[in-house]
Design an enzyme around this catalytic site. Structure first.
Site, mmCIF file in Angstrom:
data_model
loop_
_atom_site.group_PDB
_atom_site.id
_atom_site.type_symbol
_atom_site.label_atom_id
_atom_site.label_comp_id
_atom_site.label_asym_id
_atom_site.label_seq_id
_atom_site.Cartn_x
_atom_site.Cartn_y
_atom_site.Cartn_z
ATOM 1 N N GLU A 46 -1.894 -58.328 73.353
ATOM 2 C CA GLU A 46 -0.625 -58.632 72.704
ATOM 3 C C GLU A 46 0.390 -57.505 72.930
ATOM 4 O OE1 GLU A 46 0.639 -59.886 68.094
ATOM 5 O OE2 GLU A 46 -1.298 -58.953 68.530
ATOM 6 N N LYS A 115 3.967 -66.535 69.352
ATOM 7 C CA LYS A 115 3.015 -66.422 68.244
ATOM 8 C C LYS A 115 3.548 -67.230 67.069
ATOM 9 C CE LYS A 115 0.530 -62.704 65.779
ATOM 10 N NZ LYS A 115 0.355 -61.233 65.747
ATOM 11 N N CYS A 175 -3.334 -63.404 68.659
ATOM 12 C CA CYS A 175 -3.895 -62.613 67.563
ATOM 13 C C CYS A 175 -4.055 -63.380 66.260
ATOM 14 C CB CYS A 175 -3.064 -61.351 67.354
ATOM 15 S SG CYS A 175 -3.954 -60.076 66.404
#
Length: 652
Positions: A46, A115, A175
């Site tokens: 990330e 995300k 994540c």
């Protein structure tokens, strides 16, 4: 041929927080290494272009412009590699900033995946800088040199390569997306993605690495998917946290590769796409979940990834790097093996306990041959009687010597019965079998199948009649490997009142007896040791110079091969060509390819011809992922034709 395998990897570069140029140099060095290793997909952590720990620098246009510029340099490094590269970058779109994954292939940015779950708790403050992404893709403008390109932006994007034997479809989440109750990967999988890439920056605190590993394993198993997890590591700011670079590659609930904490670097392996697809087909509730799934919000982006040819005698990158265990029913780690043996014995015992309770039987009968199968069955019966607090003298072990019985096996049967404190009866059957030969006009000098099976059926008759006499149960001793090959006399040792070994493969039987032996001492341990050292044999033909003459594995083939074939035929539904390839990989140091092919042909021939024996087997507990019970896992017509499978083997 790729056999449905695709090689994927993760890499954790050593970042310099805020220095996009240095970070890109690191990323490109891993792209070169990944290309040399023949990877099809390479996943980075990330926000790796900038560093995850930039804080309020993410709001600075200098950093954002540098990241976008360096992303083009990363893209250039992917030209002619055949490898999809996925890197993390902060991306400004209109009035918002997004934490995104850029999917790059052959010099082009294919898409940006934002995300969706932006954490703002404990040590995380992402919502200070980033906005949550949205699902349905749109197109955004992104400067590429002197021109501006329109690039898909959104979470619902799947990348597809149809050139593999099993089409390769992969999707991306970032994540925290994995840690929430309903991860985007659930929808991606329902939309067809077999591989999920996760770009992460998960810091290390006590116990987190094990929890993370459990989460990755569980999600890959739940989705019947591969999960490729790349984690931020060395170089990230340690002002408030440390990052371990804990990279993981999982497949259907099993970790295939794992990096050491704080070591960074590249890890890679092959994902078996056919295995994943087979699992999804097998679990019909998976298709039920996806039946009404709306694909209209998804964008499918075509790619043509590098493929490896695992054909005849491959070398270099064409050689499978993933280890294929030769004993798929046996855990490789000693601790895992002991745990497996303990559990299996407990499952078998609980199955028999229930049957004894239900029938109100206080006695049990089983034939003792001095071999492994009857030894395991006796161990299970003994443990069941102990837990039911029944006297073990209620177990009658019947040894029935005949033409092929050796002193070694007969003595071991007697010692075993004595050591366990059960009732032993010796009933020689030569006279009865000879009478039977006379009745049916069979010449005893003709040692054919009638000669052998008459002994097995005589023994079964004795066991059944004694059980009737004492109101007991006949405990079956045959195992699953014998059922697969039909290596049992129909209505002879094929039959019992409860088969405790019915789903135990021969390779596991040996380990179960050894595990039990290691818990014992004295004479019981000694006799179990000798039983383990005795060749596997039905002992139906006369011995030679007092030693066993009839060795099962020299007749039907090595059980370790047959158990391997059985596992991949039943559990995964693989075709013969792939099973042959996997067996050659697994047994390359033990068997020649010609031997493997010969016994594989034997396996298919016997497996198809002997189904009628499996169609009417006694009850018995399922203990593993493979069972041949017609009431459990395996339903097959007794007259099914195996020509297709044999024809493919002939082509090899």
């Amino acid at each position: 041929m790729d056999f449905g395998f695709i090689r994927v990897g993760t890499a954790t570069p050593r970042v310099t927080v805020g220095n996009c140029k240095k970070n890109t140099d690191e990323i490109i060095s891993f792209i070169k290494e990944g290309t040399e290793k023949g990877l099809s997909i390479l996943v980075f952590p990330e926000l790796c272009l900038t560093g995850y720990t930039c804080g309020d620098l993410f709001l600075n246009s200098t950093l954002l412009e540098s990241a976008s510029k360096e992303l083009l340099r990363v893209a250039g490094a992917t030209c002619n590699t055949g490898m999809a590269v996925i890197v993390g970058i902060p991306l400004a779109v209109n009035n918002s900033l997004y934490n995104t994954a850029a999917v790059i292939f052959d010099g082009r940015i294919l898409a940006f995946i934002p995300k969706t779950a932006v954490p703002n708790y404990s040590e995380f403050y992402e919502a200070r800088h980033f906005s949550p992404g949205f699902e349905t893709p749109c197109y955004i403008e992104f400067p590429e040199g002197n021109q501006t390109s329109k690039i898909p932006f959104g979470t619902n994007i799947i990348f597809k390569d149809s050139s593999f034997e099993q089409p390769a479809l992969f999707a991306v989440e970032i994540c925290e997306d994995m840690w929430i109750p309903s991860p985007p990967s659930v929808k991606h999988s329902l939309a067809g993605a077999l591989i999920i890439a996760n770009l992460s920056a998960s810091n290390e605190i006590i116990g987190k690495s094990e929890y993370r590993k459990t989460l990755v394993k569980a999600l890959s198993g739940r989705l019947a998917a591969a999960y490729v997890y790349a984690d931020a590591g060395p170089g990230e700011s340690t002002t408030d946290m440390v990052f371990g670079g804990h990279n993981l590659i999982a497949e259907n609930g099993a970790i295939l590769k794992e990096s050491e904490l704080f070591n960074g670097g590249l890890i890679y392996t092959e994902i078996d796409l056919q295995k994943l697809n087979s699992e999804r087909r097998r679990i019909n509730t998976y298709s039920q979940s996806s039946r009404n799934f709306d694909l209209s919000s998804y964008l499918f982006v075509p790619v043509t990834l590098k493929k490896q040819d695992y054909g005849k005698k491959p070398t270099g990158n064409g050689k499978l790097t993933r280890k294929i265990p030769p004993l798929p029913f046996i855990p490789e780690e000693p601790e895992g093996l002991n745990s497996r043996c303990r559990d299996v014995i407990n499952y078998q015992t609980q199955g028999l306990i229930k049957r004894l309770e239900h029938t109100r039987a206080k006695t049990a009968v089983l034939g003792l041959s001095g071999g492994l199968d009857s030894t395991l069955a006796l161990i299970i019966t003994s443990e069941s009687f102990k837990k039911l607090r029944l006297p073990e003298t209620g177990i009658q072990g019947i040894t029935m010597p005949c033409f092929g019985t050796t002193d070694r096996t007969l003595n071991n049967a007697k010692k075993l019965a004595e050591s366990l404190g059960i009732t032993l009866r010796e009933i020689p059957i030569k006279k009865a079998v000879m009478q039977h030969f006379e009745d049916i006009s069979h010449n005893p000098e003709e040692k054919n199948v009638t000669y052998e099976n008459s002994q097995a059926r005589e023994r079964t008759q004795i066991l059944m009649d004694i059980a009737n006499e004492i109101s007991g149960l006949v405990i079956g001793t045959g195992d699953m490997s014998e059922l697969a090959l039909g290596w049992a006399t129909y209505n002879g040792d094929h039959m019992s009142m409860y088969g405790v070994n019915a789903s135990i493969p021969k390779t596991l039987v040996r380990h179960l007896v050894k595990y039990y032996k290691d818990l014992q001492s004295g004479e019981l341990k000694e006799v179990l040791t000798d039983i383990l050292d005795t060749p596997v044999s039905p002992e139906l033909l006369p011995p030679e110079q007092g030693k066993i003459s009839q060795k099962t594995e020299s007749i039907i083939g090595p059980y370790e091969l047959h158990d391997f074939f059985l596992y991949y035929t039943i559990r995964w539904g693989f075709r013969p060509g792939k099973i042959f390839f996997l067996a050659c990989e697994a047994f390359q140091e033990k068997f020649k390819e010609t031997e493997i092919l010969f016994w594989l042909k034997t396996f298919y021939r016997r497996f198809f011809s002997q189904q009628y024996k499996r169609s009417c087997i006694p009850d018995g507990p399922k203990v593993g992922s493979v069972s041949l019970s017609p009431r459990g896992d395996w339903r097959m017509p007794s007259d099914a034709d195996g020509s297709l499978w044999q024809e493919e083997l002939e082509e090899l």
